[in-house]
Design a protein around this motif. Sequence first.
Motif, mmCIF file in Angstrom:
data_model
loop_
_atom_site.group_PDB
_atom_site.id
_atom_site.type_symbol
_atom_site.label_atom_id
_atom_site.label_comp_id
_atom_site.label_asym_id
_atom_site.label_seq_id
_atom_site.Cartn_x
_atom_site.Cartn_y
_atom_site.Cartn_z
ATOM 1 N N ALA A 72 40.236 29.298 19.711
ATOM 2 C CA ALA A 72 38.801 29.162 19.998
ATOM 3 C C ALA A 72 38.549 29.109 21.503
ATOM 4 O O ALA A 72 37.546 28.565 21.948
ATOM 5 C CB ALA A 72 38.242 27.921 19.323
ATOM 6 N N LYS A 73 39.465 29.666 22.284
ATOM 7 C CA LYS A 73 39.322 29.696 23.737
ATOM 8 C C LYS A 73 39.217 31.143 24.201
ATOM 9 O O LYS A 73 39.609 32.064 23.485
ATOM 10 C CB LYS A 73 40.525 29.029 24.425
ATOM 11 N N VAL A 74 38.680 31.340 25.403
ATOM 12 C CA VAL A 74 38.550 32.679 25.982
ATOM 13 C C VAL A 74 39.029 32.655 27.428
ATOM 14 O O VAL A 74 39.098 31.603 28.053
ATOM 15 C CB VAL A 74 37.094 33.201 25.911
ATOM 16 N N ILE A 75 39.339 33.821 27.948
ATOM 17 C CA ILE A 75 39.738 33.968 29.335
ATOM 18 C C ILE A 75 38.504 33.784 30.220
ATOM 19 O O ILE A 75 37.449 34.349 29.946
ATOM 20 C CB ILE A 75 40.344 35.369 29.562
ATOM 21 N N ALA A 76 38.653 33.004 31.285
ATOM 22 C CA ALA A 76 37.567 32.808 32.252
ATOM 23 C C ALA A 76 37.747 33.769 33.426
ATOM 24 O O ALA A 76 38.851 34.230 33.698
ATOM 25 C CB ALA A 76 37.570 31.366 32.755
ATOM 26 N N THR A 77 36.643 34.059 34.100
ATOM 27 C CA THR A 77 36.653 34.927 35.275
ATOM 28 C C THR A 77 35.975 34.213 36.436
ATOM 29 O O THR A 77 34.782 33.929 36.371
ATOM 30 C CB THR A 77 35.884 36.234 34.996
ATOM 31 N N ALA A 78 36.722 33.917 37.486
ATOM 32 C CA ALA A 78 36.133 33.354 38.697
ATOM 33 C C ALA A 78 35.538 34.528 39.480
ATOM 34 O O ALA A 78 36.215 35.503 39.742
ATOM 35 C CB ALA A 78 37.200 32.650 39.520
ATOM 36 N N LYS A 79 34.271 34.413 39.814
ATOM 37 C CA LYS A 79 33.611 35.522 40.497
ATOM 38 C C LYS A 79 32.604 34.996 41.509
ATOM 39 O O LYS A 79 32.175 33.849 41.406
ATOM 40 C CB LYS A 79 32.931 36.447 39.492
ATOM 41 N N HIS A 80 32.227 35.698 42.447
ATOM 42 C CA HIS A 80 32.541 37.013 42.952
ATOM 43 C C HIS A 80 33.209 36.829 44.308
ATOM 44 O O HIS A 80 32.538 36.461 45.260
ATOM 45 C CB HIS A 80 31.292 37.857 43.137
ATOM 46 N N TRP A 81 34.499 37.075 44.362
ATOM 47 C CA TRP A 81 35.302 36.930 45.577
ATOM 48 C C TRP A 81 34.832 37.935 46.599
ATOM 49 O O TRP A 81 34.837 39.126 46.299
ATOM 50 C CB TRP A 81 36.783 37.163 45.226
ATOM 51 N N LEU A 82 34.379 37.638 47.648
ATOM 52 C CA LEU A 82 34.331 36.441 48.455
ATOM 53 C C LEU A 82 32.990 36.394 49.175
ATOM 54 O O LEU A 82 32.562 37.398 49.700
ATOM 55 C CB LEU A 82 35.480 36.461 49.468
ATOM 56 N N ALA A 83 32.362 35.243 49.212
ATOM 57 C CA ALA A 83 31.155 34.975 49.997
ATOM 58 C C ALA A 83 29.943 35.802 49.578
ATOM 59 O O ALA A 83 29.080 36.110 50.386
ATOM 60 C CB ALA A 83 31.439 35.153 51.488
ATOM 61 N N GLU A 84 29.862 36.123 48.292
ATOM 62 C CA GLU A 84 28.732 36.929 47.830
ATOM 63 C C GLU A 84 27.387 36.241 48.034
ATOM 64 O O GLU A 84 26.390 36.882 48.295
ATOM 65 C CB GLU A 84 28.907 37.302 46.354
ATOM 66 N N GLY A 85 27.359 34.934 47.948
ATOM 67 C CA GLY A 85 26.095 34.215 48.075
ATOM 68 C C GLY A 85 25.642 33.985 49.500
ATOM 69 O O GLY A 85 24.673 33.266 49.731
ATOM 70 N N ALA A 86 26.335 34.582 50.459
ATOM 71 C CA ALA A 86 26.008 34.327 51.865
ATOM 72 C C ALA A 86 25.674 35.603 52.626
ATOM 73 O O ALA A 86 25.830 35.668 53.842
ATOM 74 C CB ALA A 86 27.187 33.624 52.531
ATOM 75 N N THR A 87 25.201 36.607 51.920
ATOM 76 C CA THR A 87 24.916 37.878 52.585
ATOM 77 C C THR A 87 23.731 37.744 53.541
ATOM 78 O O THR A 87 22.855 36.898 53.356
ATOM 79 C CB THR A 87 24.620 38.988 51.562
ATOM 80 N N MET A 88 23.714 38.594 54.547
ATOM 81 C CA MET A 88 22.617 38.591 55.505
ATOM 82 C C MET A 88 21.304 38.893 54.787
ATOM 83 O O MET A 88 21.250 39.777 53.937
ATOM 84 C CB MET A 88 22.871 39.644 56.595
ATOM 85 N N TRP A 89 20.289 38.124 55.101
ATOM 86 C CA TRP A 89 18.945 38.252 54.526
ATOM 87 C C TRP A 89 18.941 38.110 53.003
ATOM 88 O O TRP A 89 17.989 38.506 52.342
ATOM 89 C CB TRP A 89 18.286 39.576 54.929
ATOM 90 N N GLY A 90 20.026 37.592 52.429
ATOM 91 C CA GLY A 90 20.081 37.402 50.981
ATOM 92 C C GLY A 90 20.185 38.694 50.197
ATOM 93 O O GLY A 90 19.918 38.727 49.003
ATOM 94 N N GLN A 91 20.585 39.752 50.853
ATOM 95 C CA GLN A 91 20.664 41.070 50.211
ATOM 96 C C GLN A 91 21.801 41.106 49.186
ATOM 97 O O GLN A 91 22.932 40.756 49.490
ATOM 98 C CB GLN A 91 20.890 42.139 51.271
ATOM 99 N N ASP A 92 21.490 41.526 47.952
ATOM 100 C CA ASP A 92 22.515 41.682 46.928
ATOM 101 C C ASP A 92 23.418 42.849 47.333
ATOM 102 O O ASP A 92 22.942 43.871 47.816
ATOM 103 C CB ASP A 92 21.875 41.944 45.564
#
Length: 185
Positions: free
Chosen positions: A123-143
Amino acid sequence: DLLERIGVATAQQVAATGVDWALAPALSVPESVRWGRVFEGYSEDVYTVTHLARSLIRGLQGVVRVSSNEASADGAQETPAPSGQRRLAGGRHLREPDDEGKDHRLLAPDEDKGSDEGFLGPAKVIATAKHWLAEGATMWGQDVGNTVASQKTLLYKHAKPYYPAIEEGVQTIMVAMGSVNGRRL
């Protein structure tokens, strides 16, 4: 804790569909509310992100058991591979396929009785750590943008949640599609 229980419930629901992989947790440390995926990050505080990610990974995958020559917080010890299973690195076992060639799931040493509690149990699943690296710190918040940061900031803020995720046995790490200091990851 609550997030670990959420991980357990999520793993049970996902596993019941026959899927054995969850694309979570997001280890982003958002720095701008303008970032279009700020909702994926737990917090702008790296310690909060680290603690919550560790809890979710334990809930999704179960608790990793360590070998007898390694220290363990809960005193768990490695056991020999049960009959019909092959031993793999990290104390995990691969259940041999049955007559129909099914069931190649990785098993924890304590899982030979079919426990849902074991590392990557039924009853377990593989986890995925994401999104390597620093995705939440882009200039002007651009995706899918460019993050400009010092090596120190990258290491001690944006990479920091990944170390405990790896210690918890996270099975996959998803790379961000953006750039860091002008270089694509």
